[in-house]
Motif scaffolding. Structure first.
Motif, PDB file in Angstrom:
ATOM      1  N   LEU A 221       0.839  -1.200   0.001  1.00 28.09           N
ATOM      2  CA  LEU A 221       0.095   0.153   0.088  1.00 28.09           C
ATOM      3  C   LEU A 221       0.761   1.350   0.004  1.00 28.09           C
ATOM      4  O   LEU A 221       0.563   2.219  -0.617  1.00 28.09           O
ATOM      5  CB  LEU A 221      -0.978   0.028   1.083  1.00 28.09           C
ATOM      6  CG  LEU A 221      -1.975  -1.077   1.126  1.00 28.09           C
ATOM      7  CD1 LEU A 221      -2.984  -0.956   2.414  1.00 28.09           C
ATOM      8  CD2 LEU A 221      -2.844  -1.044  -0.263  1.00 28.09           C
ATOM      9  N   PRO A 222       1.973   1.342   0.729  1.00 23.98           N
ATOM     10  CA  PRO A 222       2.882   2.701   0.518  1.00 23.98           C
ATOM     11  C   PRO A 222       3.310   2.659  -0.671  1.00 23.98           C
ATOM     12  O   PRO A 222       3.823   3.939  -0.944  1.00 23.98           O
ATOM     13  CB  PRO A 222       3.841   2.464   1.675  1.00 23.98           C
ATOM     14  CG  PRO A 222       3.369   1.383   2.716  1.00 23.98           C
ATOM     15  CD  PRO A 222       2.534   0.603   1.825  1.00 23.98           C
ATOM     16  N   LEU A 223       3.414   1.781  -1.599  1.00 24.54           N
ATOM     17  CA  LEU A 223       3.875   2.064  -2.998  1.00 24.54           C
ATOM     18  C   LEU A 223       2.934   2.733  -3.829  1.00 24.54           C
ATOM     19  O   LEU A 223       3.256   3.309  -4.990  1.00 24.54           O
ATOM     20  CB  LEU A 223       4.317   0.567  -3.449  1.00 24.54           C
ATOM     21  CG  LEU A 223       5.394  -0.004  -2.717  1.00 24.54           C
ATOM     22  CD1 LEU A 223       5.919  -1.391  -3.241  1.00 24.54           C
ATOM     23  CD2 LEU A 223       6.568   0.729  -2.367  1.00 24.54           C
TER      24      LEU A 223
ATOM     25  N   ALA B 284       7.528   9.318  -0.206  1.00 26.95           N
ATOM     26  CA  ALA B 284       8.969   8.944  -0.876  1.00 26.95           C
ATOM     27  C   ALA B 284       9.623   8.121   0.218  1.00 26.95           C
ATOM     28  O   ALA B 284      10.054   7.067  -0.020  1.00 26.95           O
ATOM     29  CB  ALA B 284       9.688  10.073  -1.354  1.00 26.95           C
ATOM     30  N   ALA B 285       9.760   8.519   1.228  1.00 33.63           N
ATOM     31  CA  ALA B 285      10.509   7.808   2.526  1.00 33.63           C
ATOM     32  C   ALA B 285       9.627   6.606   2.907  1.00 33.63           C
ATOM     33  O   ALA B 285      10.342   5.641   2.982  1.00 33.63           O
ATOM     34  CB  ALA B 285      10.529   8.551   3.699  1.00 33.63           C
ATOM     35  N   LEU B 286       8.470   6.669   2.920  1.00 33.88           N
ATOM     36  CA  LEU B 286       7.708   5.456   3.362  1.00 33.88           C
ATOM     37  C   LEU B 286       7.419   4.360   2.391  1.00 33.88           C
ATOM     38  O   LEU B 286       7.509   3.091   2.364  1.00 33.88           O
ATOM     39  CB  LEU B 286       6.300   5.851   3.761  1.00 33.88           C
ATOM     40  CG  LEU B 286       5.996   6.994   4.938  1.00 33.88           C
ATOM     41  CD1 LEU B 286       4.697   7.477   5.086  1.00 33.88           C
ATOM     42  CD2 LEU B 286       6.316   5.960   6.179  1.00 33.88           C
ATOM     43  N   SER B 287       7.516   4.675   0.995  1.00 39.98           N
ATOM     44  CA  SER B 287       7.565   3.892  -0.117  1.00 39.98           C
ATOM     45  C   SER B 287       8.806   2.970   0.111  1.00 39.98           C
ATOM     46  O   SER B 287       8.755   2.029  -0.373  1.00 39.98           O
ATOM     47  CB  SER B 287       7.257   4.599  -1.363  1.00 39.98           C
ATOM     48  OG  SER B 287       8.321   5.581  -1.691  1.00 39.98           O
ATOM     49  N   SER B 288      10.050   3.800   0.131  1.00 45.08           N
ATOM     50  CA  SER B 288      11.275   3.217   0.191  1.00 45.08           C
ATOM     51  C   SER B 288      11.233   2.362   1.672  1.00 45.08           C
ATOM     52  O   SER B 288      11.820   1.160   1.456  1.00 45.08           O
ATOM     53  CB  SER B 288      12.384   4.365   0.533  1.00 45.08           C
ATOM     54  OG  SER B 288      12.294   5.062  -0.629  1.00 45.08           O
ATOM     55  N   ALA B 289      10.613   2.661   2.536  1.00 51.88           N
ATOM     56  CA  ALA B 289      10.679   1.730   3.877  1.00 51.88           C
ATOM     57  C   ALA B 289       9.952   0.397   3.452  1.00 51.88           C
ATOM     58  O   ALA B 289      10.291  -0.688   3.991  1.00 51.88           O
ATOM     59  CB  ALA B 289       9.807   2.318   4.909  1.00 51.88           C
ATOM     60  N   ALA B 290       8.767   0.622   2.501  1.00 52.03           N
ATOM     61  CA  ALA B 290       7.807  -0.739   2.316  1.00 52.03           C
ATOM     62  C   ALA B 290       8.887  -1.479   1.495  1.00 52.03           C
ATOM     63  O   ALA B 290       8.802  -2.691   1.552  1.00 52.03           O
ATOM     64  CB  ALA B 290       6.705  -0.149   1.286  1.00 52.03           C
ATOM     65  N   LEU B 291       9.727  -0.919   0.371  1.00 54.88           N
ATOM     66  CA  LEU B 291      10.476  -1.828  -0.380  1.00 54.88           C
ATOM     67  C   LEU B 291      11.852  -2.528   0.450  1.00 54.88           C
ATOM     68  O   LEU B 291      11.875  -3.697   0.128  1.00 54.88           O
ATOM     69  CB  LEU B 291      11.437  -0.889  -1.165  1.00 54.88           C
ATOM     70  CG  LEU B 291      10.142  -0.381  -2.345  1.00 54.88           C
ATOM     71  CD1 LEU B 291      10.981   0.574  -3.335  1.00 54.88           C
ATOM     72  CD2 LEU B 291       9.783  -1.435  -3.536  1.00 54.88           C
ATOM     73  N   GLY B 292      12.121  -1.809   1.607  1.00 54.00           N
ATOM     74  CA  GLY B 292      13.104  -2.219   2.403  1.00 54.00           C
ATOM     75  C   GLY B 292      12.649  -3.557   3.158  1.00 54.00           C
ATOM     76  O   GLY B 292      13.137  -4.689   3.380  1.00 54.00           O
ATOM     77  N   VAL B 293      11.210  -3.461   3.530  1.00 56.04           N
ATOM     78  CA  VAL B 293      10.411  -4.666   4.196  1.00 56.04           C
ATOM     79  C   VAL B 293      10.629  -5.814   3.285  1.00 56.04           C
ATOM     80  O   VAL B 293      10.561  -6.903   4.023  1.00 56.04           O
ATOM     81  CB  VAL B 293       9.109  -3.922   4.918  1.00 56.04           C
ATOM     82  CG1 VAL B 293       8.573  -5.350   5.455  1.00 56.04           C
ATOM     83  CG2 VAL B 293       9.311  -3.049   5.904  1.00 56.04           C
ATOM     84  N   LEU B 294      10.205  -5.211   2.129  1.00 52.26           N
ATOM     85  CA  LEU B 294       9.948  -6.628   1.118  1.00 52.26           C
ATOM     86  C   LEU B 294      11.422  -7.267   1.024  1.00 52.26           C
ATOM     87  O   LEU B 294      11.400  -8.477   0.770  1.00 52.26           O
ATOM     88  CB  LEU B 294       9.195  -5.811  -0.190  1.00 52.26           C
ATOM     89  CG  LEU B 294       7.999  -6.016  -0.244  1.00 52.26           C
ATOM     90  CD1 LEU B 294       7.609  -5.137  -1.658  1.00 52.26           C
ATOM     91  CD2 LEU B 294       7.229  -7.082  -0.361  1.00 52.26           C
ATOM     92  N   ALA B 295      12.337  -6.493   0.786  1.00 52.67           N
ATOM     93  CA  ALA B 295      13.683  -6.953   0.543  1.00 52.67           C
ATOM     94  C   ALA B 295      14.088  -7.867   1.884  1.00 52.67           C
ATOM     95  O   ALA B 295      14.812  -8.989   1.537  1.00 52.67           O
ATOM     96  CB  ALA B 295      14.682  -5.786   0.161  1.00 52.67           C
ATOM     97  N   VAL B 296      13.805  -7.280   2.813  1.00 48.95           N
ATOM     98  CA  VAL B 296      14.209  -7.886   4.129  1.00 48.95           C
ATOM     99  C   VAL B 296      13.683  -9.112   4.085  1.00 48.95           C
ATOM    100  O   VAL B 296      14.160 -10.312   4.740  1.00 48.95           O
ATOM    101  CB  VAL B 296      14.287  -7.081   5.235  1.00 48.95           C
ATOM    102  CG1 VAL B 296      14.513  -7.976   6.743  1.00 48.95           C
ATOM    103  CG2 VAL B 296      15.305  -6.108   5.350  1.00 48.95           C
TER     104      VAL B 296
ATOM    105  N   LEU C 182      14.778  -0.847  -4.706  1.00 44.76           N
ATOM    106  CA  LEU C 182      15.066  -0.008  -3.704  1.00 44.76           C
ATOM    107  C   LEU C 182      16.683   0.700  -4.025  1.00 44.76           C
ATOM    108  O   LEU C 182      16.871   1.696  -3.627  1.00 44.76           O
ATOM    109  CB  LEU C 182      15.038  -0.711  -2.423  1.00 44.76           C
ATOM    110  CG  LEU C 182      15.614  -0.134  -1.155  1.00 44.76           C
ATOM    111  CD1 LEU C 182      14.672   1.269  -0.681  1.00 44.76           C
ATOM    112  CD2 LEU C 182      15.596  -0.797   0.144  1.00 44.76           C
ATOM    113  N   THR C 183      17.527  -0.245  -4.521  1.00 45.97           N
ATOM    114  CA  THR C 183      18.855   0.048  -4.608  1.00 45.97           C
ATOM    115  C   THR C 183      18.704   1.378  -5.761  1.00 45.97           C
ATOM    116  O   THR C 183      19.710   2.545  -5.764  1.00 45.97           O
ATOM    117  CB  THR C 183      19.679  -0.989  -5.080  1.00 45.97           C
ATOM    118  OG1 THR C 183      19.858  -2.074  -4.251  1.00 45.97           O
ATOM    119  CG2 THR C 183      21.203  -0.525  -5.465  1.00 45.97           C
ATOM    120  N   ALA C 184      17.977   1.255  -7.083  1.00 46.99           N
ATOM    121  CA  ALA C 184      18.053   2.088  -7.774  1.00 46.99           C
ATOM    122  C   ALA C 184      17.377   3.476  -7.270  1.00 46.99           C
ATOM    123  O   ALA C 184      17.870   4.665  -7.527  1.00 46.99           O
ATOM    124  CB  ALA C 184      16.937   1.567  -9.112  1.00 46.99           C
ATOM    125  N   ALA C 185      16.305   3.466  -6.465  1.00 43.08           N
ATOM    126  CA  ALA C 185      15.718   4.580  -5.757  1.00 43.08           C
ATOM    127  C   ALA C 185      16.846   5.414  -4.893  1.00 43.08           C
ATOM    128  O   ALA C 185      16.962   6.562  -4.865  1.00 43.08           O
ATOM    129  CB  ALA C 185      14.782   4.181  -5.199  1.00 43.08           C
TER     130      ALA C 185
END
Length: 322
Positions: A9-11, A45-57, A95-98
């Motif tokens: 959802l944050p994405l 933007a920060a929260l969408s990056s955090a969501a990507l981080g959760v997915l990656a982890v 996330l890396t690209a962002a």
């Protein structure tokens, strides 16, 4: 499963912000619109990056070496984690690209500000106003220590005394209100999440509207400011400048000059100046509703990102106890 739903959802939340950006820019008082849009864009933007981080982890913890390092059961993680490795790898790549785009944009803005500061320091004289002998009509604010307002002789020739007062008040507002910082911040947000690009377009418009309204307050004549903007646009269309300016520069006609035959920002600004002024104190009008909607949007995004991260944390605790 809940984490799998919430983490996406944050994405998606930047999409309604992008859709609402232009209506808010047109309807809200410019200073409020600038602050609201910039703050929301940075948060989303920060929260969408955090969501990507959760997915990656979530994908990383399924990996057996990571499980041994973290002392948890990879089998328990796989049983309770619905995020697939394909999703996790895709999230890590995005996330890396962002992050790379954000760092690159941050560096570009720092370089632009440094170039503007250096150019401002190298200009002759010590007054804030600097006149340059150029036929091309130019008027822009150059941030620095101190900032300078640069005006060409071509621009002075295109305007009368009242227009010049409006123009100088507009440029002074850019420096006084640090509009270049808002523009830099919104471009950083867009670099991290390109879905927010319409918000950046709206903010580059609202900072100009903010300076217009400040000039109108100084001159006590909104029509005069509208005439100054229109005359400057016509003069620039006849004699376009070929100078390359630092990216931190803001001017009477905005960062981008669009033809007057298109529905660009200059005609919209003139129309707004000729209309009745909007204030942020209109009870139960757009401002309160907009602030509430922004709070709900950012709050929902934060809640979803936090809930997904919390679910992952709980899963890892269970896997560690197995």
């Amino acid at each position: 499963m809940l984490m799998h739903l919430l983490v996406y959802l944050p994405l998606l939340f930047p999409l309604p912000a992008a859709v609402a950006a232009r209506p808010l820019a047109d309807r809200l008082e410019p200073r409020l619109a600038t602050w609201l849009l910039t703050t929301c864009a940075l948060a989303l933007a920060a929260l969408s990056s955090a969501a990507l981080g959760v997915l990656a982890v979530a994908g990383l913890v399924r990996w057996s070496p990571a499980a041994r390092l973290g002392n948890w059961s990879s089998a328990t993680v796989r049983a309770g984690d619905s995020v697939t490795m394909i999703e996790a790898v895709a999230a890590a790549v995005v996330l890396t690209a962002a992050a790379a785009a954000g760092v690159r944009m941050f560096w570009r803005r720092i370089r632009a500000l440094a170039a503007a500061t250096l150019e401002a320091a190298c200009l002759p004289g010590h007054d804030r106003l600097v006149l340059v002998d150029e036929d091309a009509p130019e008027a822009y604010a150059l941030p620095g220590l101190p900032g300078r307002v640069v005006v060409s002789t071509g621009m002075l020739a295109a305007l009368d005394d009242a227009d010049r007062e409006a123009m100088l008040a507009h440029e002074a507002a850019h420096l006084r209100c640090h509009h270049y910082a808002f523009v830099a911040a919104i471009h950083l947000a867009v670099a991290v999440n390109p879905l927010l690009k319409p918000v950046a377009t709206a903010v580059t418009y609202t900072v100009e509207r903010w300076a217009d309204e400040s000039a109108a307050t100084v001159c006590r004549d909104r029509r005069q400011v509208a005439r100054a903007v229109g005359k400057a646009a016509l003069a620039t269309a006849k004699h376009p400048s070929r100078r390359r300016l630092p990216g931190a520069v803001l001017g009477l006609l905005g960062r981008r000059r669009t033809p007057l035959t298109t529905p660009g920002p200059v005609p919209r600004r003139v129309a707004a100046l000729l209309a009745a002024p909007r204030t942020s104190m209109l009870l139960l009008n757009h401002p309160l509703l907009s602030l509430a909607a922004a709070a709900v949007l950012v709050g929902s995004s934060a809640l979803c990102a936090f809930a997904a991260a919390h679910d992952l944390h709980v899963l890892l605790k269970l896997a560690g106890a197995s």
